[in-house]
Design an enzyme around this catalytic site. Structure first.
Site, PDB file in Angstrom:
ATOM      1  N   CYS A  59       0.755  -1.297   0.070  1.00 45.05           N
ATOM      2  CA  CYS A  59       0.029  -0.031   0.031  1.00 45.05           C
ATOM      3  C   CYS A  59       0.823   1.287  -0.239  1.00 45.05           C
ATOM      4  O   CYS A  59       0.666   2.296  -0.753  1.00 45.05           O
ATOM      5  CB  CYS A  59      -0.989   0.119   1.122  1.00 45.05           C
ATOM      6  SG  CYS A  59      -2.042  -1.436   1.352  1.00 45.05           S
ATOM      7  N   SER A  60       1.883   1.340   0.833  1.00 47.03           N
ATOM      8  CA  SER A  60       2.808   2.658   0.942  1.00 47.03           C
ATOM      9  C   SER A  60       3.491   2.708  -0.304  1.00 47.03           C
ATOM     10  O   SER A  60       3.924   3.681  -0.815  1.00 47.03           O
ATOM     11  CB  SER A  60       3.628   2.345   2.037  1.00 47.03           C
ATOM     12  OG  SER A  60       4.435   1.455   2.093  1.00 47.03           O
TER      13      SER A  60
END
Length: 164
Positions: A59-60
């Site tokens: 996600c990051s």
């Protein structure tokens, strides 16, 4: 419909938007704790990156990749949506020097995941959102929609950018 998480099937519910559809209406919580909705982005292209949590590696990474790819596009908003509290998303952006991103949380509006067809119904991530990217033009018409089959995989960045 199903996706996988670490190769284990996970059922999802809701109706995932398709290319040519209008972007479904939404109300999300912004970084300043105020509501965000479709009208706030009127006249702009939207890259809506939906994911389980900003505090996971994939996600990051996807936020950073999309932010870098869209940095010079003044006609486009990168809208990152998860169940994370706005404080966590703001912390991430500060710690990682991520700018030009609009963070939004569905913590006040859990029906968002059903409306966008990304609600994880079972497993360790139950109640969070599956990984997806939806691109809408300045008129709110969807030009790209990708529900990532394996939650731990990244979206197809090339197809996202080609849809703008």
């Amino acid at each position: 419909m199903t996706v996988t998480f670490q190769n284990n099937p996970v059922s999802i519910s809701g109706s995932f938007p398709k290319v040519g559809d209008r972007l479904p209406s939404f109300t999300l919580c912004g970084a300043d704790l105020n509501d965000l909705n479709n009208e706030d982005f009127k006249g702009k292209k939207i890259v809506m990156s939906i994911f389980p949590s900003i505090d996971t590696p994939v996600c990051s990474k996807s936020v950073k990749v999309l932010q870098n790819a869209l940095m010079t596009r003044s006609d486009t908003v990168l809208l990152c949506v998860s169940a994370d509290l706005p404080f966590a998303m703001s912390r991430f952006c500060t710690e990682h020097a991520v700018a030009n991103v609009t963070n939004a949380s569905f913590f006040r509006e859990p029906a968002f995941t059903e409306r966008f067809g990304v609600n994880l119904n079972e497993g360790a991530l139950r109640g969070l959102a599956a990984r997806a990217v939806i691109v809408a033009d300045e008129f709110g018409v969807i030009t790209h929609s990708e529900l990532v089959n394996e939650i731990t995989n990244e979206p197809d960045y090339d197809r996202i950018l080609m849809s703008l």
